[in-house]
Design a protein around this motif. Structure first.
Motif, PDB file in Angstrom:
ATOM      1  N   GLY A  67       0.826  -1.187   0.000  1.00 20.27           N
ATOM      2  CA  GLY A  67       0.000   0.000   0.000  1.00 20.27           C
ATOM      3  C   GLY A  67       0.865   1.243   0.000  1.00 20.27           C
ATOM      4  N   SER A  68       0.288   2.336   0.456  1.00 24.68           N
ATOM      5  CA  SER A  68       1.005   3.606   0.534  1.00 24.68           C
ATOM      6  C   SER A  68       2.230   3.471   1.435  1.00 24.68           C
ATOM      7  CB  SER A  68       0.068   4.678   1.094  1.00 24.68           C
ATOM      8  OG  SER A  68       0.783   5.759   1.646  1.00 24.68           O
ATOM      9  N   PHE A  69       3.388   3.866   0.939  1.00 26.60           N
ATOM     10  CA  PHE A  69       4.609   3.758   1.736  1.00 26.60           C
ATOM     11  C   PHE A  69       4.475   4.536   3.045  1.00 26.60           C
ATOM     12  CE2 PHE A  69       7.216   3.304  -2.437  1.00 26.60           C
ATOM     13  CZ  PHE A  69       6.735   2.029  -2.589  1.00 26.60           C
ATOM     14  N   THR A  70       3.948   5.752   2.959  1.00 29.45           N
ATOM     15  CA  THR A  70       3.793   6.570   4.168  1.00 29.45           C
ATOM     16  C   THR A  70       2.798   5.936   5.127  1.00 29.45           C
ATOM     17  OG1 THR A  70       4.311   8.588   2.942  1.00 29.45           O
ATOM     18  CG2 THR A  70       3.178   8.843   5.050  1.00 29.45           C
ATOM     19  N   GLY A  71       1.672   5.474   4.600  1.00 29.63           N
ATOM     20  CA  GLY A  71       0.667   4.844   5.445  1.00 29.63           C
ATOM     21  C   GLY A  71       1.188   3.600   6.139  1.00 29.63           C
ATOM     22  N   LEU A  72       1.978   2.808   5.427  1.00 25.75           N
ATOM     23  CA  LEU A  72       2.539   1.594   6.021  1.00 25.75           C
ATOM     24  C   LEU A  72       3.530   1.926   7.124  1.00 25.75           C
ATOM     25  CD1 LEU A  72       3.108  -0.582   2.828  1.00 25.75           C
ATOM     26  CD2 LEU A  72       1.300  -0.824   4.521  1.00 25.75           C
ATOM     27  N   ARG A  73       4.324   2.963   6.919  1.00 28.10           N
ATOM     28  CA  ARG A  73       5.291   3.370   7.945  1.00 28.10           C
ATOM     29  C   ARG A  73       4.575   3.861   9.199  1.00 28.10           C
ATOM     30  NH1 ARG A  73       8.308   5.151   3.177  1.00 28.10           N
ATOM     31  NH2 ARG A  73      10.444   4.354   3.252  1.00 28.10           N
ATOM     32  N   ILE A  74       3.472   4.574   9.006  1.00 32.19           N
ATOM     33  CA  ILE A  74       2.715   5.091  10.150  1.00 32.19           C
ATOM     34  C   ILE A  74       2.185   3.933  10.986  1.00 32.19           C
ATOM     35  CG2 ILE A  74       0.585   6.290  10.799  1.00 32.19           C
ATOM     36  CD1 ILE A  74       1.155   8.167   8.386  1.00 32.19           C
ATOM     37  N   ALA A  75       1.580   2.940  10.318  1.00 35.73           N
ATOM     38  CA  ALA A  75       1.050   1.787  11.051  1.00 35.73           C
ATOM     39  C   ALA A  75       2.158   1.021  11.749  1.00 35.73           C
ATOM     40  CB  ALA A  75       0.285   0.871  10.100  1.00 35.73           C
ATOM     41  N   ALA A  76       3.265   0.772  11.039  1.00 38.75           N
ATOM     42  CA  ALA A  76       4.345  -0.005  11.628  1.00 38.75           C
ATOM     43  C   ALA A  76       4.933   0.701  12.847  1.00 38.75           C
ATOM     44  CB  ALA A  76       5.437  -0.267  10.587  1.00 38.75           C
ATOM     45  N   SER A  77       5.122   2.009  12.747  1.00 39.00           N
ATOM     46  CA  SER A  77       5.663   2.756  13.881  1.00 39.00           C
ATOM     47  C   SER A  77       4.724   2.708  15.077  1.00 39.00           C
ATOM     48  CB  SER A  77       5.916   4.212  13.473  1.00 39.00           C
ATOM     49  OG  SER A  77       6.919   4.302  12.490  1.00 39.00           O
ATOM     50  N   ALA A  78       3.417   2.890  14.812  1.00 41.25           N
ATOM     51  CA  ALA A  78       2.439   2.852  15.897  1.00 41.25           C
ATOM     52  C   ALA A  78       2.409   1.475  16.560  1.00 41.25           C
ATOM     53  CB  ALA A  78       1.056   3.216  15.364  1.00 41.25           C
ATOM     54  N   VAL A  79       2.437   0.426  15.743  1.00 44.86           N
ATOM     55  CA  VAL A  79       2.371  -0.934  16.282  1.00 44.86           C
ATOM     56  C   VAL A  79       3.644  -1.268  17.055  1.00 44.86           C
ATOM     57  CG1 VAL A  79       2.237  -3.378  15.666  1.00 44.86           C
ATOM     58  CG2 VAL A  79       0.731  -1.730  14.553  1.00 44.86           C
ATOM     59  N   GLN A  80       4.785  -0.843  16.562  1.00 45.36           N
ATOM     60  CA  GLN A  80       6.019  -1.058  17.314  1.00 45.36           C
ATOM     61  C   GLN A  80       5.922  -0.427  18.699  1.00 45.36           C
ATOM     62  OE1 GLN A  80       9.119   0.488  14.713  1.00 45.36           O
ATOM     63  NE2 GLN A  80       9.805  -1.585  14.261  1.00 45.36           N
ATOM     64  N   GLY A  81       5.454   0.829  18.748  1.00 47.18           N
ATOM     65  CA  GLY A  81       5.355   1.514  20.035  1.00 47.18           C
ATOM     66  C   GLY A  81       4.352   0.868  20.963  1.00 47.18           C
ATOM     67  N   LEU A  82       3.183   0.511  20.434  1.00 41.32           N
ATOM     68  CA  LEU A  82       2.127  -0.069  21.264  1.00 41.32           C
ATOM     69  C   LEU A  82       2.536  -1.439  21.810  1.00 41.32           C
ATOM     70  CD1 LEU A  82      -0.947   0.871  19.050  1.00 41.32           C
ATOM     71  CD2 LEU A  82      -0.516   1.727  21.362  1.00 41.32           C
ATOM     72  N   THR A  83       3.116  -2.273  20.959  1.00 40.46           N
ATOM     73  CA  THR A  83       3.477  -3.622  21.417  1.00 40.46           C
ATOM     74  C   THR A  83       4.698  -3.585  22.336  1.00 40.46           C
ATOM     75  OG1 THR A  83       4.714  -3.979  19.345  1.00 40.46           O
ATOM     76  CG2 THR A  83       2.449  -4.794  19.439  1.00 40.46           C
ATOM     77  N   TYR A  84       5.614  -2.675  22.070  1.00 41.73           N
ATOM     78  CA  TYR A  84       6.790  -2.543  22.931  1.00 41.73           C
ATOM     79  C   TYR A  84       6.380  -2.092  24.327  1.00 41.73           C
ATOM     80  CZ  TYR A  84      11.480  -1.141  24.430  1.00 41.73           C
ATOM     81  OH  TYR A  84      12.672  -1.012  25.096  1.00 41.73           O
ATOM     82  N   ALA A  85       5.461  -1.105  24.394  1.00 43.04           N
ATOM     83  CA  ALA A  85       5.032  -0.568  25.684  1.00 43.04           C
ATOM     84  C   ALA A  85       4.177  -1.549  26.468  1.00 43.04           C
ATOM     85  CB  ALA A  85       4.269   0.736  25.475  1.00 43.04           C
ATOM     86  N   SER A  86       3.397  -2.358  25.767  1.00 44.56           N
ATOM     87  CA  SER A  86       2.442  -3.250  26.438  1.00 44.56           C
ATOM     88  C   SER A  86       2.947  -4.672  26.599  1.00 44.56           C
ATOM     89  CB  SER A  86       1.124  -3.285  25.649  1.00 44.56           C
ATOM     90  OG  SER A  86       1.331  -3.829  24.358  1.00 44.56           O
ATOM     91  N   GLY A  87       4.020  -5.029  25.872  1.00 44.94           N
ATOM     92  CA  GLY A  87       4.503  -6.400  25.921  1.00 44.94           C
ATOM     93  C   GLY A  87       3.616  -7.377  25.179  1.00 44.94           C
ATOM     94  N   LEU A  88       2.813  -6.877  24.251  1.00 45.56           N
ATOM     95  CA  LEU A  88       1.913  -7.731  23.477  1.00 45.56           C
ATOM     96  C   LEU A  88       2.540  -8.099  22.138  1.00 45.56           C
ATOM     97  CD1 LEU A  88      -1.477  -5.865  24.091  1.00 45.56           C
ATOM     98  CD2 LEU A  88      -0.800  -8.079  25.051  1.00 45.56           C
ATOM     99  N   PRO A  89       2.099  -9.204  21.538  1.00 46.08           N
ATOM    100  CA  PRO A  89       2.593  -9.556  20.203  1.00 46.08           C
ATOM    101  C   PRO A  89       1.905  -8.727  19.121  1.00 46.08           C
ATOM    102  CG  PRO A  89       1.012 -11.195  20.937  1.00 46.08           C
ATOM    103  CD  PRO A  89       1.217 -10.257  22.097  1.00 46.08           C
ATOM    104  N   ALA A  90       2.588  -8.598  17.993  1.00 47.79           N
ATOM    105  CA  ALA A  90       2.020  -7.969  16.805  1.00 47.79           C
ATOM    106  C   ALA A  90       1.645  -9.054  15.805  1.00 47.79           C
ATOM    107  CB  ALA A  90       3.021  -7.008  16.178  1.00 47.79           C
ATOM    108  N   VAL A  91       0.591  -8.793  15.033  1.00 43.42           N
ATOM    109  CA  VAL A  91       0.131  -9.767  14.035  1.00 43.42           C
ATOM    110  C   VAL A  91       0.018  -9.064  12.680  1.00 43.42           C
ATOM    111  CG1 VAL A  91      -1.613 -11.464  13.424  1.00 43.42           C
ATOM    112  CG2 VAL A  91      -1.219 -10.924  15.835  1.00 43.42           C
ATOM    113  N   PRO A  92       0.900  -9.387  11.727  1.00 48.45           N
ATOM    114  CA  PRO A  92       0.824  -8.759  10.408  1.00 48.45           C
ATOM    115  C   PRO A  92      -0.188  -9.450   9.508  1.00 48.45           C
ATOM    116  CG  PRO A  92       2.691 -10.249  10.482  1.00 48.45           C
ATOM    117  CD  PRO A  92       2.041 -10.319  11.843  1.00 48.45           C
ATOM    118  N   VAL A  93      -0.994  -8.659   8.808  1.00 44.64           N
ATOM    119  CA  VAL A  93      -2.002  -9.210   7.904  1.00 44.64           C
ATOM    120  C   VAL A  93      -1.925  -8.464   6.576  1.00 44.64           C
ATOM    121  CG1 VAL A  93      -4.463  -9.656   7.526  1.00 44.64           C
ATOM    122  CG2 VAL A  93      -3.526  -9.777   9.849  1.00 44.64           C
TER     123      VAL A  93
END
Length: 236
Positions: A67-93
């Motif tokens: 998809g959009s390069f910028t949009g993908l980077r935004i999601a990946a950055s958000a998911v990295q931060g959320l999972t790192y802070a919470s200790g939860l796994p990430a699931v790519p789809v």
């Protein structure tokens, strides 16, 4: 319980969903080039305190592309931060799979029917993959690819298929056999975050998950690189 937080920002849509048991809440807006401004506001609307574990969330799913390069980077950055802070796994789809599931949920596809899920990749190319609607879900028949519309290939049994997504606006440039097979099209359809959840539940059950350091977009094009957390100078 299968409580999942889902984020999809690979297209013009900025979409966030939270499943809690059988209940799904979603925020979905068409916000071109405003995803970074809206994403955390939408997350705050769903989870005002930001405490994922206290809400029983088990994983954070995200549309990994293409998809959009910028949009993908935004999601990946958000998911990295959320999972790192919470200790939860990430699931790519796959975003193309999510879009196909959105079409199925909206009743645009019949059971057993094939789906060409596509996105405009710019520079005279599209992202696309073929799926089959099956037992209330979608099964991938091909992997995602970036190609000129004339290079789209028709899988076996694709008569009376459905074309979805912005890549289908280039149907006149596709091979005659593909054009003939696409009896119905939904060019304006965009993937919704809630449709990440069925995939995420299955992958979570299989243990097919990522750590925050493994989160990365799937660009399909090899020349695009994404820096993971250690490469960004952040501590593990």
């Amino acid at each position: 319980m299968n409580n999942i937080l889902a984020i999809e920002t690979a297209t013009e849509a900025c979409s966030v969903a939270w499943s809690s048991g059988d209940r799904v809440q979603q925020r979905h807006e068409i916000t071109p080039r405003q995803h970074s401004q809206r994403l955390f506001g939408m997350l705050n609307e769903l989870l005002p305190d930001g405490r994922l574990r206290e809400h029983g969330i088990e994983a954070v799913a995200y549309g990994c592309g293409p998809g959009s390069f910028t949009g993908l980077r935004i999601a990946a950055s958000a998911v990295q931060g959320l999972t790192y802070a919470s200790g939860l796994p990430a699931v790519p789809v796959s975003t193309l799979a999510v879009q196909a599931q959105t079409a199925l949920r909206h009743g645009l596809v019949d059971d057993g029917q094939l789906i060409l899920s596509s996105l405009d990749a710019r520079i005279n190319e599209i992202y696309c993959a073929w799926f089959r609607a099956e037992a209330g879900g979608v099964l991938a028949l091909t992997g995602p690819q970036a190609c000129h519309p004339a290079q789209v290939r028709l899988p076996t049994g694709a008569a009376n298929a459905v074309g979805i997504g912005s890549g289908c606006q280039f149907i006149e440039d596709m091979p005659p056999a593909v054009k003939a097979s696409l009896g119905e099209m939904a060019v304006d359809l965009l993937p919704e975050a809630r449709d990440l959840i069925p995939f995420a539940i299955e992958q979570l059950a299989r243990g097919d998950v990522q750590t925050p350091f493994q989160v990365q977009p799937v660009y399909v094009r090899d020349e695009i690189n994404w820096k993971k957390i250690p490469q960004q100078g952040k501590r593990a």
